[in-house]
Design a protein around this motif. Sequence first.
Motif, PDB file in Angstrom:
ATOM      1  N   GLU A   1       6.058  -9.881   7.016  1.00  0.00           N
ATOM      2  CA  GLU A   1       6.578 -10.971   6.198  1.00  0.00           C
ATOM      3  C   GLU A   1       5.702 -12.216   6.234  1.00  0.00           C
ATOM      4  OE1 GLU A   1      10.842 -13.233   5.387  1.00  0.00           O
ATOM      5  OE2 GLU A   1      10.644 -11.808   7.053  1.00  0.00           O
ATOM      6  N   ASP A   2       5.236 -12.603   7.412  1.00  0.00           N
ATOM      7  CA  ASP A   2       4.451 -13.830   7.518  1.00  0.00           C
ATOM      8  C   ASP A   2       3.088 -13.729   6.831  1.00  0.00           C
ATOM      9  OD1 ASP A   2       6.446 -15.082   8.891  1.00  0.00           O
ATOM     10  OD2 ASP A   2       5.486 -14.976  10.855  1.00  0.00           O
ATOM     11  N   LEU A   3       2.601 -12.503   6.637  1.00  0.00           N
ATOM     12  CA  LEU A   3       1.292 -12.342   6.010  1.00  0.00           C
ATOM     13  C   LEU A   3       1.361 -12.502   4.495  1.00  0.00           C
ATOM     14  CD1 LEU A   3      -1.703 -11.730   6.205  1.00  0.00           C
ATOM     15  CD2 LEU A   3      -1.155  -9.283   6.385  1.00  0.00           C
ATOM     16  N   VAL A   4       2.505 -12.233   3.895  1.00  0.00           N
ATOM     17  CA  VAL A   4       2.615 -12.283   2.431  1.00  0.00           C
ATOM     18  C   VAL A   4       2.190 -13.644   1.881  1.00  0.00           C
ATOM     19  CG1 VAL A   4       4.171 -12.143   0.463  1.00  0.00           C
ATOM     20  CG2 VAL A   4       4.321 -10.435   2.278  1.00  0.00           C
ATOM     21  N   PRO A   5       2.777 -14.759   2.310  1.00  0.00           N
ATOM     22  CA  PRO A   5       2.351 -16.039   1.728  1.00  0.00           C
ATOM     23  C   PRO A   5       0.905 -16.405   2.048  1.00  0.00           C
ATOM     24  CG  PRO A   5       3.858 -16.398   3.568  1.00  0.00           C
ATOM     25  CD  PRO A   5       3.879 -14.940   3.265  1.00  0.00           C
ATOM     26  N   VAL A   6       0.421 -16.013   3.223  1.00  0.00           N
ATOM     27  CA  VAL A   6      -0.969 -16.288   3.589  1.00  0.00           C
ATOM     28  C   VAL A   6      -1.915 -15.532   2.656  1.00  0.00           C
ATOM     29  CG1 VAL A   6      -2.710 -16.011   5.405  1.00  0.00           C
ATOM     30  CG2 VAL A   6      -0.397 -16.740   6.000  1.00  0.00           C
ATOM     31  N   PHE A   7      -1.629 -14.249   2.458  1.00  0.00           N
ATOM     32  CA  PHE A   7      -2.486 -13.418   1.623  1.00  0.00           C
ATOM     33  C   PHE A   7      -2.403 -13.855   0.161  1.00  0.00           C
ATOM     34  CE2 PHE A   7      -4.197  -9.740  -0.467  1.00  0.00           C
ATOM     35  CZ  PHE A   7      -5.138  -9.241   0.430  1.00  0.00           C
ATOM     36  N   GLU A   8      -1.199 -14.145  -0.313  1.00  0.00           N
ATOM     37  CA  GLU A   8      -1.041 -14.534  -1.711  1.00  0.00           C
ATOM     38  C   GLU A   8      -1.676 -15.893  -1.998  1.00  0.00           C
ATOM     39  OE1 GLU A   8       3.064 -14.086  -2.839  1.00  0.00           O
ATOM     40  OE2 GLU A   8       2.729 -11.965  -3.306  1.00  0.00           O
ATOM     41  N   ALA A   9      -1.627 -16.806  -1.026  1.00  0.00           N
ATOM     42  CA  ALA A   9      -2.260 -18.101  -1.227  1.00  0.00           C
ATOM     43  C   ALA A   9      -3.774 -17.959  -1.360  1.00  0.00           C
ATOM     44  CB  ALA A   9      -1.921 -19.035  -0.064  1.00  0.00           C
ATOM     45  N   LYS A  10      -4.344 -17.028  -0.623  1.00  0.00           N
ATOM     46  CA  LYS A  10      -5.794 -16.834  -0.640  1.00  0.00           C
ATOM     47  C   LYS A  10      -6.259 -16.005  -1.825  1.00  0.00           C
ATOM     48  CE  LYS A  10      -9.647 -15.557   2.402  1.00  0.00           C
ATOM     49  NZ  LYS A  10     -10.041 -15.147   3.769  1.00  0.00           N
ATOM     50  N   HIS A  11      -5.412 -15.056  -2.280  1.00  0.00           N
ATOM     51  CA  HIS A  11      -5.856 -14.085  -3.282  1.00  0.00           C
ATOM     52  C   HIS A  11      -4.958 -14.034  -4.524  1.00  0.00           C
ATOM     53  CE1 HIS A  11      -8.848 -12.615  -0.479  1.00  0.00           C
ATOM     54  NE2 HIS A  11      -7.917 -12.407   0.440  1.00  0.00           N
ATOM     55  N   GLY A  12      -4.252 -15.108  -4.781  1.00  0.00           N
ATOM     56  CA  GLY A  12      -3.308 -15.118  -5.902  1.00  0.00           C
ATOM     57  C   GLY A  12      -3.937 -14.841  -7.250  1.00  0.00           C
ATOM     58  N   SER A  13      -5.207 -15.221  -7.433  1.00  0.00           N
ATOM     59  CA  SER A  13      -5.845 -15.063  -8.743  1.00  0.00           C
ATOM     60  C   SER A  13      -5.882 -13.603  -9.184  1.00  0.00           C
ATOM     61  CB  SER A  13      -7.256 -15.647  -8.725  1.00  0.00           C
ATOM     62  OG  SER A  13      -8.046 -15.019  -7.728  1.00  0.00           O
ATOM     63  N   TRP A  14      -6.244 -12.704  -8.285  1.00  0.00           N
ATOM     64  CA  TRP A  14      -6.291 -11.309  -8.701  1.00  0.00           C
ATOM     65  C   TRP A  14      -4.988 -10.566  -8.424  1.00  0.00           C
ATOM     66  CZ3 TRP A  14      -5.577  -7.816  -4.798  1.00  0.00           C
ATOM     67  CH2 TRP A  14      -5.943  -8.186  -3.500  1.00  0.00           C
ATOM     68  N   LEU A  15      -4.184 -11.035  -7.494  1.00  0.00           N
ATOM     69  CA  LEU A  15      -2.877 -10.416  -7.289  1.00  0.00           C
ATOM     70  C   LEU A  15      -2.000 -10.572  -8.524  1.00  0.00           C
ATOM     71  CD1 LEU A  15      -2.098 -11.476  -3.606  1.00  0.00           C
ATOM     72  CD2 LEU A  15      -2.324  -9.119  -4.435  1.00  0.00           C
ATOM     73  N   SER A  16      -2.255 -11.607  -9.317  1.00  0.00           N
ATOM     74  CA  SER A  16      -1.460 -11.832 -10.528  1.00  0.00           C
ATOM     75  C   SER A  16      -1.663 -10.735 -11.571  1.00  0.00           C
ATOM     76  CB  SER A  16      -1.822 -13.192 -11.145  1.00  0.00           C
ATOM     77  OG  SER A  16      -3.171 -13.209 -11.591  1.00  0.00           O
ATOM     78  N   ARG A  17      -2.667  -9.901 -11.386  1.00  0.00           N
ATOM     79  CA  ARG A  17      -2.911  -8.803 -12.325  1.00  0.00           C
ATOM     80  C   ARG A  17      -1.902  -7.664 -12.154  1.00  0.00           C
ATOM     81  NH1 ARG A  17      -9.197  -9.357 -10.779  1.00  0.00           N
ATOM     82  NH2 ARG A  17      -9.734 -11.033 -12.236  1.00  0.00           N
ATOM     83  N   PHE A  18      -1.202  -7.643 -11.030  1.00  0.00           N
ATOM     84  CA  PHE A  18      -0.211  -6.595 -10.802  1.00  0.00           C
ATOM     85  C   PHE A  18       1.087  -6.928 -11.532  1.00  0.00           C
ATOM     86  CE2 PHE A  18      -3.003  -5.971  -7.139  1.00  0.00           C
ATOM     87  CZ  PHE A  18      -3.169  -4.592  -7.179  1.00  0.00           C
ATOM     88  N   HIS A  19       1.635  -5.938 -12.209  1.00  0.00           N
ATOM     89  CA  HIS A  19       2.923  -6.114 -12.874  1.00  0.00           C
ATOM     90  C   HIS A  19       4.060  -6.174 -11.859  1.00  0.00           C
ATOM     91  CE1 HIS A  19       0.294  -4.617 -16.067  1.00  0.00           C
ATOM     92  NE2 HIS A  19       1.137  -5.162 -16.921  1.00  0.00           N
ATOM     93  N   ALA A  20       3.879  -5.535 -10.727  1.00  0.00           N
ATOM     94  CA  ALA A  20       4.889  -5.579  -9.658  1.00  0.00           C
ATOM     95  C   ALA A  20       4.195  -5.413  -8.322  1.00  0.00           C
ATOM     96  CB  ALA A  20       5.934  -4.478  -9.853  1.00  0.00           C
ATOM     97  N   ARG A  21       4.600  -6.264  -7.370  1.00  0.00           N
ATOM     98  CA  ARG A  21       4.076  -6.170  -6.005  1.00  0.00           C
ATOM     99  C   ARG A  21       5.251  -5.821  -5.092  1.00  0.00           C
ATOM    100  NH1 ARG A  21       1.386 -10.929  -7.938  1.00  0.00           N
ATOM    101  NH2 ARG A  21       2.635 -12.354  -6.675  1.00  0.00           N
ATOM    102  N   THR A  22       5.179  -4.649  -4.484  1.00  0.00           N
ATOM    103  CA  THR A  22       6.260  -4.165  -3.634  1.00  0.00           C
ATOM    104  C   THR A  22       5.795  -4.194  -2.194  1.00  0.00           C
ATOM    105  OG1 THR A  22       7.040  -2.725  -5.417  1.00  0.00           O
ATOM    106  CG2 THR A  22       7.854  -2.248  -3.197  1.00  0.00           C
ATOM    107  N   TYR A  23       6.433  -5.047  -1.391  1.00  0.00           N
ATOM    108  CA  TYR A  23       6.052  -5.246  -0.005  1.00  0.00           C
ATOM    109  C   TYR A  23       7.130  -4.672   0.911  1.00  0.00           C
ATOM    110  CZ  TYR A  23       2.794  -8.756  -1.916  1.00  0.00           C
ATOM    111  OH  TYR A  23       1.807  -9.415  -2.608  1.00  0.00           O
ATOM    112  N   SER A  24       6.707  -3.910   1.900  1.00  0.00           N
ATOM    113  CA  SER A  24       7.649  -3.252   2.811  1.00  0.00           C
ATOM    114  C   SER A  24       8.603  -4.233   3.475  1.00  0.00           C
ATOM    115  CB  SER A  24       6.888  -2.458   3.872  1.00  0.00           C
ATOM    116  OG  SER A  24       6.052  -3.326   4.638  1.00  0.00           O
ATOM    117  N   CYS A  25       8.079  -5.388   3.884  1.00  0.00           N
ATOM    118  CA  CYS A  25       8.905  -6.361   4.596  1.00  0.00           C
ATOM    119  C   CYS A  25      10.024  -6.908   3.725  1.00  0.00           C
ATOM    120  CB  CYS A  25       8.049  -7.501   5.123  1.00  0.00           C
ATOM    121  SG  CYS A  25       7.206  -8.442   3.818  1.00  0.00           S
ATOM    122  N   GLN A  26       9.863  -6.837   2.402  1.00  0.00           N
ATOM    123  CA  GLN A  26      10.860  -7.381   1.487  1.00  0.00           C
ATOM    124  C   GLN A  26      11.863  -6.342   1.009  1.00  0.00           C
ATOM    125  OE1 GLN A  26       8.484  -9.288  -1.558  1.00  0.00           O
ATOM    126  NE2 GLN A  26       7.935 -11.003  -0.231  1.00  0.00           N
TER     127      GLN A  26
END
Length: 198
Positions: free
Chosen positions: A113-138
């Motif tokens: 869970e704690d890694l999600v905001p860290v990773f998204e803050a650093k890589h949000g530009s290309w993560l936005s290309r995903f129509h859905a992001r499914t994270y185990s912690c969520q």
Amino acid sequence: MPQAIVFDLFGVIALHQSAEDKQRLERLAGAPPRTFWESYWALRKPYDAGQTSVDYWATMGRRLGVNYDAATVKALIDADLASWTGVDPTMVDLLGDLSAAGRKLGLLSNIIEDLVPVFEAKHGSWLSRFHARTYSCQIGVAKPDHDAYRIAAARLGVEPRDCIFIDDNENNVRAARETGMQAEVFTSPAQVRRLLAA
């Protein structure tokens, strides 16, 4: 052609921990490398499914016979999070090409869970290309639990049979196939390009 392409994150797009990252964690933990990493991975599944970082490292300490103080726990958490933020630029370029071509992209990752905001803050530009992001912690389950694949497909608005899944872990690929997905073990960006072109 599959309607959706679902990617694993770590070991496919994101990089595994470097030797330097691992050594830093070992030093902070004050445990022999072999013992540390056996415990690190043995306890990881509940962490991926939503356990807090503080609870994870407290459990690690008990297993290693060490009572970590709050400052050490924070240092371990920070070092662990930082160790999982590198990415392969070639795979990022591939995602850009797939997105530009109008392909439906999904992400299915075992991630704490704690890694999600860290990773998204650093890589949000290309993560936005995903129509859905499914994270185990969520979602409360981690691969290779079959529910993880079903949830990822549902979030993309398709059935598992309409997805192709790419992961570097053979057990995760096998489980995806058992849910009805097409699935392949990742070896390289070039392999993914050939696979999708075919």
